[in-house]
Design a protein around this motif. Structure first.
Motif, PDB file in Angstrom:
ATOM      1  N   PHE A   5      28.885 -93.885  29.990  1.00  0.00           N
ATOM      2  CA  PHE A   5      28.624 -92.382  29.488  1.00  0.00           C
ATOM      3  C   PHE A   5      26.894 -92.386  29.330  1.00  0.00           C
ATOM      4  O   PHE A   5      26.299 -93.089  29.360  1.00  0.00           O
ATOM      5  CB  PHE A   5      29.485 -92.283  28.324  1.00  0.00           C
ATOM      6  N   ASP A  34      29.026 -87.578  20.252  1.00  0.00           N
ATOM      7  CA  ASP A  34      29.392 -87.774  21.585  1.00  0.00           C
ATOM      8  C   ASP A  34      29.748 -88.927  22.034  1.00  0.00           C
ATOM      9  O   ASP A  34      30.790 -88.932  22.809  1.00  0.00           O
ATOM     10  CB  ASP A  34      27.973 -87.258  22.655  1.00  0.00           C
ATOM     11  N   ASN A  36      33.382 -89.100  20.901  1.00  0.00           N
ATOM     12  CA  ASN A  36      34.107 -88.318  21.763  1.00  0.00           C
ATOM     13  C   ASN A  36      34.671 -89.229  23.117  1.00  0.00           C
ATOM     14  O   ASN A  36      35.598 -88.957  23.397  1.00  0.00           O
ATOM     15  CB  ASN A  36      33.610 -86.872  22.005  1.00  0.00           C
ATOM     16  N   HIS A  37      33.618 -89.606  23.519  1.00  0.00           N
ATOM     17  CA  HIS A  37      33.835 -90.352  24.753  1.00  0.00           C
ATOM     18  C   HIS A  37      34.824 -91.722  24.790  1.00  0.00           C
ATOM     19  O   HIS A  37      35.833 -91.634  25.488  1.00  0.00           O
ATOM     20  CB  HIS A  37      32.490 -90.785  25.526  1.00  0.00           C
TER      21      HIS A  37
END
Length: 124
Positions: A54, A61, A64-65
């Motif tokens: 990522f 973030d 979320n990944h």
């Protein structure tokens, strides 16, 4: 212990010594099976769901990944259980075949002067 026609040595930890007497080949087989399922999970979530790849830095973030990768793995397992796919590795491998073939079909004719001996490959 012999596994897949190979002699293998394993170490097992049991928190209570009296459990050792009751630990037999069947218990070992069950424990080894659970261990192998965990290994398969880690391999798939890394190689198929790209959990380690990522390009984000913020905490939200990253979360979320990771969540999306785990949801993707769960979806692949659901599709496999429903027998809609045979495995996630094949799905991942075949995902871009049409796009790559279209690119090669468009790009290579204009490059014929660079390699007149170019022949399309056979995927056996």
């Amino acid at each position: 212990m012999r596994l897949k026609d190979q002699l293998r040595h394993y170490i097992v930890y049991l928190p209570h010594e009296e459990q050792l007497d009751a630990f037999d080949r069947q218990n070992f087989g069950e424990t080894h099976g659970r261990h192998w399922q965990i290994e398969q999970y880690h391999r798939a979530i890394k190689q198929v769901c790209n959990i380690e790849h990522f390009q984000v830095r913020s905490k939200t973030d990253i979360k979320n990944h990771l969540f999306a990768a785990i949801c993707g793995y769960a979806q692949l397992q659901r599709l496999r259980a429903m027998e809609l796919i045979s495995n996630g590795y094949r799905l991942r491998r075949d995902l871009f075949n049409e796009v790559i073939a279209a690119f090669i079909g468009t790009f290579m004719p204009s490059m014929a002067h660079l390699n007149p001996q170019f022949q399309s490959g056979v995927n056996a």
